[in-house]
Motif scaffolding. Structure first.
Motif, PDB file in Angstrom:
ATOM      1  N   GLU A 190      58.775  14.750  28.615  1.00  0.00           N
ATOM      2  CA  GLU A 190      59.654  15.400  29.593  1.00  0.00           C
ATOM      3  C   GLU A 190      58.843  16.267  30.538  1.00  0.00           C
ATOM      4  O   GLU A 190      57.765  16.745  30.212  1.00  0.00           O
ATOM      5  N   ARG A 191      59.401  16.456  31.715  1.00  0.00           N
ATOM      6  CA  ARG A 191      58.784  17.316  32.714  1.00  0.00           C
ATOM      7  C   ARG A 191      58.880  18.750  32.209  1.00  0.00           C
ATOM      8  O   ARG A 191      59.932  19.175  31.724  1.00  0.00           O
ATOM      9  N   PRO A 192      57.786  19.500  32.315  1.00  0.00           N
ATOM     10  CA  PRO A 192      57.872  20.896  31.849  1.00  0.00           C
ATOM     11  C   PRO A 192      58.885  21.675  32.689  1.00  0.00           C
ATOM     12  O   PRO A 192      59.032  21.452  33.885  1.00  0.00           O
ATOM     13  N   ALA A 193      59.593  22.570  32.047  1.00  0.00           N
ATOM     14  CA  ALA A 193      60.615  23.358  32.737  1.00  0.00           C
ATOM     15  C   ALA A 193      59.954  24.310  33.730  1.00  0.00           C
ATOM     16  O   ALA A 193      59.005  25.022  33.397  1.00  0.00           O
ATOM     17  N   VAL A 194      60.444  24.281  34.971  1.00  0.00           N
ATOM     18  CA  VAL A 194      59.953  25.180  36.011  1.00  0.00           C
ATOM     19  C   VAL A 194      61.069  26.171  36.303  1.00  0.00           C
ATOM     20  O   VAL A 194      62.204  25.772  36.579  1.00  0.00           O
ATOM     21  N   LEU A 195      60.756  27.480  36.235  1.00  0.00           N
ATOM     22  CA  LEU A 195      61.756  28.514  36.452  1.00  0.00           C
ATOM     23  C   LEU A 195      61.566  29.156  37.816  1.00  0.00           C
ATOM     24  O   LEU A 195      60.433  29.339  38.281  1.00  0.00           O
ATOM     25  N   CYS A 196      62.670  29.497  38.446  1.00  0.00           N
ATOM     26  CA  CYS A 196      62.652  30.228  39.710  1.00  0.00           C
ATOM     27  C   CYS A 196      62.179  31.657  39.410  1.00  0.00           C
ATOM     28  O   CYS A 196      62.719  32.308  38.502  1.00  0.00           O
ATOM     29  N   PRO A 197      61.188  32.184  40.179  1.00  0.00           N
ATOM     30  CA  PRO A 197      60.689  33.525  39.888  1.00  0.00           C
ATOM     31  C   PRO A 197      61.707  34.624  40.201  1.00  0.00           C
ATOM     32  O   PRO A 197      61.608  35.723  39.665  1.00  0.00           O
ATOM     33  N   ASP A 198      62.718  34.341  41.044  1.00  0.00           N
ATOM     34  CA  ASP A 198      63.715  35.359  41.394  1.00  0.00           C
ATOM     35  C   ASP A 198      64.950  35.296  40.495  1.00  0.00           C
ATOM     36  O   ASP A 198      65.467  36.324  40.071  1.00  0.00           O
ATOM     37  N   CYS A 199      65.456  34.072  40.215  1.00  0.00           N
ATOM     38  CA  CYS A 199      66.722  33.907  39.476  1.00  0.00           C
ATOM     39  C   CYS A 199      66.509  33.665  37.980  1.00  0.00           C
ATOM     40  O   CYS A 199      67.443  33.808  37.195  1.00  0.00           O
ATOM     41  N   PHE A 200      65.315  33.201  37.598  1.00  0.00           N
ATOM     42  CA  PHE A 200      64.996  32.871  36.209  1.00  0.00           C
ATOM     43  C   PHE A 200      65.898  31.765  35.640  1.00  0.00           C
ATOM     44  O   PHE A 200      66.293  31.793  34.485  1.00  0.00           O
ATOM     45  N   ILE A 201      66.226  30.786  36.497  1.00  0.00           N
ATOM     46  CA  ILE A 201      66.945  29.593  36.039  1.00  0.00           C
ATOM     47  C   ILE A 201      66.034  28.397  36.256  1.00  0.00           C
ATOM     48  O   ILE A 201      65.108  28.439  37.068  1.00  0.00           O
ATOM     49  N   GLU A 202      66.283  27.305  35.539  1.00  0.00           N
ATOM     50  CA  GLU A 202      65.451  26.120  35.648  1.00  0.00           C
ATOM     51  C   GLU A 202      65.705  25.431  36.976  1.00  0.00           C
ATOM     52  O   GLU A 202      66.851  25.254  37.398  1.00  0.00           O
ATOM     53  N   VAL A 203      64.630  25.023  37.626  1.00  0.00           N
ATOM     54  CA  VAL A 203      64.712  24.383  38.943  1.00  0.00           C
ATOM     55  C   VAL A 203      64.715  22.875  38.733  1.00  0.00           C
ATOM     56  O   VAL A 203      63.951  22.348  37.921  1.00  0.00           O
ATOM     57  N   PRO A 204      65.556  22.117  39.464  1.00  0.00           N
ATOM     58  CA  PRO A 204      65.575  20.659  39.334  1.00  0.00           C
ATOM     59  C   PRO A 204      64.283  20.045  39.877  1.00  0.00           C
ATOM     60  O   PRO A 204      63.489  20.730  40.522  1.00  0.00           O
ATOM     61  N   PRO A 205      64.063  18.739  39.651  1.00  0.00           N
ATOM     62  CA  PRO A 205      62.834  18.095  40.106  1.00  0.00           C
ATOM     63  C   PRO A 205      62.599  18.196  41.616  1.00  0.00           C
ATOM     64  O   PRO A 205      61.468  18.092  42.071  1.00  0.00           O
ATOM     65  N   SER A 206      63.639  18.412  42.391  1.00  0.00           N
ATOM     66  CA  SER A 206      63.451  18.546  43.847  1.00  0.00           C
ATOM     67  C   SER A 206      62.651  19.797  44.187  1.00  0.00           C
ATOM     68  O   SER A 206      62.075  19.887  45.272  1.00  0.00           O
ATOM     69  N   GLY A 207      62.588  20.783  43.308  1.00  0.00           N
ATOM     70  CA  GLY A 207      61.847  22.010  43.537  1.00  0.00           C
ATOM     71  C   GLY A 207      62.619  23.068  44.280  1.00  0.00           C
ATOM     72  O   GLY A 207      62.114  24.160  44.530  1.00  0.00           O
TER      73      GLY A 207
END
Length: 129
Positions: free
Chosen positions: A102-119
């Motif tokens: 799986e793609r590693p989870a990328v978190l938004c630095p401001d909202c702290f939610i997971e960002v979709p593959p679109s970035g």
């Protein structure tokens, strides 16, 4: 719908194996599941209890049969010769394809939610990347 199981006399019965009904569950006379409706009720000593599999209930269900309609146990049913030959000559299966990590989870630095593959963060709209 999820069916909850409870412990009762049916748990002691093996699947697809006829058991004397008077030994499995003593009680009043009952009718055979395969006989016509107008047949009289039979004594439990003359009936066989068979626990059958159910698609939605892992505990299965029990039906009573007379000696004429009693099904044979599954292990005693002879296997057709053609089926046995096909199983022996079947080629070995190929190993399963390797799984894609799986793609590693990328978190938004401001909202702290997971960002979709679109970035693009779905909460604040920031491009993360």
């Amino acid at each position: 719908m999820q069916i909850r199981t409870s412990s009762d006399w049916r748990d002691a019965l093996p699947f697809d194996t006829p058991v004397r009904a008077d030994e499995a569950m003593p009680g009043e006379p009952a009718r055979c599941a395969a006989c016509p409706v107008d047949e009289p009720a039979r004594d439990r000593a003359d009936l066989w209890a068979v626990k059958l599999r159910h698609p939605n209930n892992p505990a299965g269900f029990v039906r009573l049969y007379c000696g004429i309609h009693r099904p044979l146990p599954r292990r005693m049913t002879p296997e057709p010769e053609g089926r046995a030959r096909r199983q022996r000559s079947a080629a070995p299966r190929k190993p399963a394809a390797p799984s894609i990590p799986e793609r590693p989870a990328v978190l938004c630095p401001d909202c702290f939610i997971e960002v979709p593959p679109s970035g693009l963060c779905g909460m604040c709209g920031q491009q993360v990347g």
